[in-house]
Write an enzyme that holds these catalytic residues in place. Structure first.
Site, PDB file in Angstrom:
ATOM      1  N   PHE A 184       3.023   7.304   0.862  1.00 15.61           N
ATOM      2  CA  PHE A 184       3.997   7.915  -0.049  1.00 15.61           C
ATOM      3  C   PHE A 184       3.307   8.778  -1.097  1.00 15.61           C
ATOM      4  O   PHE A 184       3.926   9.610  -1.740  1.00 15.61           O
ATOM      5  CB  PHE A 184       4.801   6.839  -0.793  1.00 15.61           C
ATOM      6  CG  PHE A 184       5.467   5.827   0.098  1.00 15.61           C
ATOM      7  CD1 PHE A 184       6.049   6.202   1.300  1.00 15.61           C
ATOM      8  CD2 PHE A 184       5.505   4.495  -0.268  1.00 15.61           C
ATOM      9  CE1 PHE A 184       6.674   5.262   2.109  1.00 15.61           C
ATOM     10  CE2 PHE A 184       6.129   3.554   0.535  1.00 15.61           C
ATOM     11  CZ  PHE A 184       6.706   3.937   1.725  1.00 15.61           C
ATOM     12  N   SER A 185       2.007   8.534  -1.324  1.00 13.20           N
ATOM     13  CA  SER A 185       1.307   9.092  -2.472  1.00 13.20           C
ATOM     14  C   SER A 185       1.089  10.587  -2.348  1.00 13.20           C
ATOM     15  O   SER A 185       0.895  11.122  -1.259  1.00 13.20           O
ATOM     16  CB  SER A 185      -0.047   8.383  -2.621  1.00 13.20           C
ATOM     17  OG  SER A 185      -0.828   9.012  -3.598  1.00 13.20           O
TER      18      SER A 185
ATOM     19  N   PRO B  53       0.821  -1.218   0.000  1.00  6.82           N
ATOM     20  CA  PRO B  53       0.000   0.000   0.000  1.00  6.82           C
ATOM     21  C   PRO B  53       0.851   1.263   0.000  1.00  6.82           C
ATOM     22  O   PRO B  53       1.841   1.371   0.730  1.00  6.82           O
ATOM     23  CB  PRO B  53      -0.819  -0.131   1.282  1.00  6.82           C
ATOM     24  CG  PRO B  53      -0.967  -1.608   1.451  1.00  6.82           C
ATOM     25  CD  PRO B  53       0.341  -2.196   0.995  1.00  6.82           C
ATOM     26  N   CYS B  54       0.427   2.229  -0.836  1.00 10.87           N
ATOM     27  CA  CYS B  54       1.291   3.378  -1.120  1.00 10.87           C
ATOM     28  C   CYS B  54       0.757   4.687  -0.553  1.00 10.87           C
ATOM     29  O   CYS B  54       1.334   5.736  -0.812  1.00 10.87           O
ATOM     30  CB  CYS B  54       1.447   3.522  -2.633  1.00 10.87           C
ATOM     31  SG  CYS B  54      -0.126   3.791  -3.498  1.00 10.87           S
ATOM     32  N   GLN B  55      -0.352   4.655   0.219  1.00 10.91           N
ATOM     33  CA  GLN B  55      -0.966   5.922   0.607  1.00 10.91           C
ATOM     34  C   GLN B  55      -0.035   6.836   1.391  1.00 10.91           C
ATOM     35  O   GLN B  55      -0.139   8.063   1.299  1.00 10.91           O
ATOM     36  CB  GLN B  55      -2.239   5.661   1.436  1.00 10.91           C
ATOM     37  CG  GLN B  55      -3.427   5.188   0.594  1.00 10.91           C
ATOM     38  CD  GLN B  55      -3.428   3.677   0.412  1.00 10.91           C
ATOM     39  OE1 GLN B  55      -2.386   3.032   0.514  1.00 10.91           O
ATOM     40  NE2 GLN B  55      -4.579   3.104   0.126  1.00 10.91           N
TER      41      GLN B  55
END
Length: 444
Positions: free
Chosen positions: A78-79, A74-76
């Site tokens: 970093f996003s 999951p990238c939230q």
């Protein structure tokens, strides 16, 4: 090659790798709604697992003996759409992913994330773990619009292979990209019935209206209607808001290159989120195709599995009457294939009655839908149309007695209908696309 998908979501990366010819043994996630959707679209198991529990994850995943692990932690955190706090909790899952790779040591791994991960300490730590394990790493940022996706979506991709040099796949990844970005109209044609649509901007200093003649901006996990008070932005390519609407959930999934018949289940909010979080299917396939190319395999088929699925005949249209006046059915699928040099004369004079594939053939070809065959003559293009009377498993030995009779191929028994075009028409031969999803209407 046995592949497992971690943080699989609803299955974009799995489906892409599957289309590239990889066998997915199992998938893992901890998101109930996405697991339900995944389960309804794939035959292999999807398992609920907390991947932050590295010891439990390693013991569970190891049972599948993967040669390759793929996944997008999951990238939230970093996003650019999130808080950009790499210590927000989800960023730790990148390290968990690295620790799982470290413990299992598959020959290959693929990790996908947002491009902002390049600015984080979490990536530095993950790379250190991978290097200590002996992986050669290829790290790059891909714009999905150059990789078969009608969406300007930039994603960080890291491919690891035990014992390789760093950047071992950079050239292949560059060479396989298209020369220009794919637009929505390029990919979907008239399946979206508007020329312009609304996509809610993160702030009103950005435009909110886009054309189908450009790549879509990144499909996010939210899909909001256009506010009644929305003021046209200087960058909006229209002079009026009349007729402008947001894309539907189905349209957004198709821009993520999920097939139209992919079964999304759940609340609208949940479906929008899992579509936005997914790896575009064709981006996954692009990466898988590049790995296959590196391996020199290019989509081999499991003939034993194929024979088990179609024990008597793959296709039998032998009772269908061929129209000598060349009245064609444009919605029917057509197999376009490059004719080898030694067989060109047979197709030029129309005497060919059989076409057999090479040793390597896409495992995802929709054999049950193939109806026509069109030979592609090198340096000439396409012209002649053949009717597929039968598709079956056979061998080159049938027409070349010196060949090994156990060297199985797919064999198409064909009959010439006539010339679809009066002269040869050069087309761009994208070999895997033309095997799997080309209909005559596209050629016309």
């Amino acid at each position: 090659m046995r592949v497992v998908d971690l943080f699989c979501g609803c299955g974009g990366l799995s489906l892409g790798f599957q289309k590239a010819g990889f066998k997915i043994s199992a998938a893992f996630d901890n998101w109930d709604d996405a697991i339900t959707v995944y389960h309804n679209n794939f035959k292999h198991p999807v398992i609920k697992l907390d991947l932050s529990d590295v010891d439990l994850a390693v013991s569970t995943i190891s049972k599948h003996r993967p040669n390759m692990i793929i996944g997008g932690p999951p990238c939230q955190d970093f996003s650019s759409a999130g808080k950009r706090d790499e210590d927000g909790g989800r960023g730790d899952l990148t390290i968990c992913y690295a620790r799982i790779i470290e413990a299992i040591r598959p020959e290959w791994f693929v990790m996908e994330n947002v491009d902002r991960i390049l600015k984080t300490d979490k990536l530095v730590k993950a790379v250190e773990i991978f290097k200590l394990c002996g992986y050669g790493l290829t790290k790059t940022v891909l714009n999905a619009a150059y990789c078969g996706v009608p969406q300007r979506r930039k994603r960080f991709i890291m491919i690891g292979h035990i014992g390789e040099k760093d950047d071992f796949m950079i050239n292949i990844l560059q060479e396989h990209q298209d020369s220009r970005e794919m637009t929505i109209r390029d990919y979907l044609g008239s399946q979206i019935d508007v020329d312009y649509y609304y996509r809610h901007p993160r702030s009103y200093v950005r435009r909110g209206i886009f054309s189908v003649d450009e790549p879509s901006p990144t499909i996010r996990g939210v899909n909001r209607p256009m506010p009644a008070g929305y003021q046209l932005h200087v960058g909006d390519p229209v002079k009026s808001k009349d007729g402008i609407r947001p894309l539907t959930t189905l349209e957004r999934s198709m821009i993520q290159t999920f097939p139209k018949n992919f079964k999304f289940i759940g609340t609208k909010t949940g479906m929008e989120q899992m579509i936005g979080n997914a790896v575009p299917v064709n981006l996954g396939k692009f990466i898988g195709d590049c790995i296959m190319s590196y391996l020199g395999i290019d989509n081999s088929v499991d003939y034993e599995e194929l024979h088990n699925e179609f024990p008597t005949a793959i296709i039998d249209h032998s009772m269908v009457e061929v129209n000598s006046d060349l009245i064609i059915e444009p919605e029917k699928n057509v197999l376009i294939s490059l004719v080898t040099k030694e067989n060109v004369d047979l197709f030029l004079d129309g005497s060919a009655q059989i076409y057999y594939t090479g040793k390597k053939f896409p495992s995802t070809v929709a054999l049950n839908r193939l109806y026509y065959f069109m030979p592609y003559i090198k340096q000439k293009g396409i012209r002649d149309l053949y009717f597929i009377k039968l598709a079956r498993v056979g061998s080159k030995h049938e027409v070349h007695p010196d060949a090994d009779e156990n060297d199985l191929r797919l064999v198409f028994e064909i009959e010439k209908i006539g010339n679809l075009f009066p002269d040869y028409k050069p087309i761009e031969l994208k070999i895997w696309h033309t095997f799997t999803d080309t209909v005559l209407d596209k050629l016309m």
